[in-house]
Design an enzyme around this catalytic site. Structure first.
Site, PDB file in Angstrom:
ATOM      1  N   THR A  31     124.332 -20.619 -66.385  1.00  0.00           N
ATOM      2  CA  THR A  31     123.011 -21.161 -66.059  1.00  0.00           C
ATOM      3  C   THR A  31     122.749 -20.996 -64.564  1.00  0.00           C
ATOM      4  O   THR A  31     123.678 -21.058 -63.748  1.00  0.00           O
ATOM      5  CB  THR A  31     122.895 -22.652 -66.411  1.00  0.00           C
ATOM      6  N   GLU A  32     121.464 -20.823 -64.214  1.00  0.00           N
ATOM      7  CA  GLU A  32     121.106 -20.640 -62.809  1.00  0.00           C
ATOM      8  C   GLU A  32     121.370 -21.880 -61.968  1.00  0.00           C
ATOM      9  O   GLU A  32     121.483 -21.789 -60.747  1.00  0.00           O
ATOM     10  CB  GLU A  32     119.630 -20.267 -62.657  1.00  0.00           C
ATOM     11  N   ASN A  33     121.424 -23.056 -62.610  1.00  0.00           N
ATOM     12  CA  ASN A  33     121.658 -24.269 -61.837  1.00  0.00           C
ATOM     13  C   ASN A  33     123.140 -24.565 -61.638  1.00  0.00           C
ATOM     14  O   ASN A  33     123.495 -25.592 -61.069  1.00  0.00           O
ATOM     15  CB  ASN A  33     120.951 -25.476 -62.475  1.00  0.00           C
ATOM     16  N   GLY A  34     124.016 -23.660 -62.093  1.00  0.00           N
ATOM     17  CA  GLY A  34     125.413 -23.756 -61.693  1.00  0.00           C
ATOM     18  C   GLY A  34     126.429 -24.186 -62.716  1.00  0.00           C
ATOM     19  O   GLY A  34     127.318 -24.989 -62.401  1.00  0.00           O
ATOM     20  N   ASN A  84     123.431 -15.373 -70.166  1.00  0.00           N
ATOM     21  CA  ASN A  84     122.476 -16.341 -69.609  1.00  0.00           C
ATOM     22  C   ASN A  84     121.336 -16.523 -70.586  1.00  0.00           C
ATOM     23  O   ASN A  84     120.795 -15.545 -71.114  1.00  0.00           O
ATOM     24  CB  ASN A  84     121.934 -15.850 -68.266  1.00  0.00           C
TER      25      ASN A  84
END
Length: 220
Positions: A49-52, A26
């Site tokens: 990524t944290e947004n998918g 990440n």
């Protein structure tokens, strides 16, 4: 004082050397975002990524941006063959399950023990802590990329953090425009210096105790 583009890119290029074949990684906002452009094409890795997204690639060529495809910081990205999309709940499930091999983050301060402060400056408005706390606590290896000093010349690597902590003893490595440090067993080890800086330059601008127990190499 901010870092120039070339210096930021060199920090990112050094950080990319820590990514090994088969890893899930990440990249945080800021300098860490640049790391994607320096990962060897010979490696089979997955950027998360944290947004998918799992399988994010580097930055697109100018004029080839996809307005629907961005990283967690909102910047355009590309994707690799085999990439997948999912919601943020699944993205954070991957983080909290401890499935990330490496996370590369920015920071406001890091202590000699590896304590990280990177989510808030008291009295200033921030959009929220984002994924910083989860990433810093759950990734198997945490690498911090940041300026060696703040805009006033004060050290950002310190004996004790003065800002609210993100995690205690979370950093494994710190890479700045001047040096590469390893955080281990509560101590800060100097491993490399960045050309053209010297060991003395690093010592004078670091607000923490530094251990030098082996030959310090130079990264060009």
């Amino acid at each position: 004082m901010g870092l120039g583009t070339e210096t930021r890119q060199r920090i990112a290029r050094r950080a990319a050397l820590e990514i090994k074949n088969g890893m899930t990684v990440n990249l945080g906002i800021g300098i860490p975002t640049l790391v994607a452009d320096y990962i060897s094409t010979d490696l089979h890795i997955m950027l998360h990524t944290e947004n998918g997204i799992l399988g994010m690639g580097g930055s697109p060529l100018a004029g080839h941006e996809d307005g629907n495809l961005s990283n967690a910081g909102g910047y355009p990205v590309t994707i690799q063959p085999g990439a997948s999309y999912f919601d943020s709940a699944t993205a954070f499930g991957i983080i909290r399950k401890g499935l990330l091999d490496v996370t590369i983050l920015g920071a406001l301060e890091v202590s000699e023990r590896g304590d990280i402060a990177n989510w808030i400056v008291p009295g200033k408005r921030v959009p929220g802590m984002g994924g910083a706390i989860d990433l810093a606590q759950k990734a198997k290896k945490v690498i911090i990329l940041m300026n060696h000093t703040d805009k006033n010349g004060n050290p950002k690597i310190v004996k004790n953090c003065s800002l609210p902590l993100t995690v205690k003893e979370g950093a494994n490595m710190i890479i700045t425009e001047k040096a590469v440090f390893q955080c281990e067993n509560g101590k800060l080890y100097l491993r490399e210096i960045m050309n053209p800086y010297t060991v003395e330059d690093v010592i004078q601008t670091t607000g923490a105790s530094i251990v030098i127990d082996e030959q310090v190499s130079v990264f060009q």
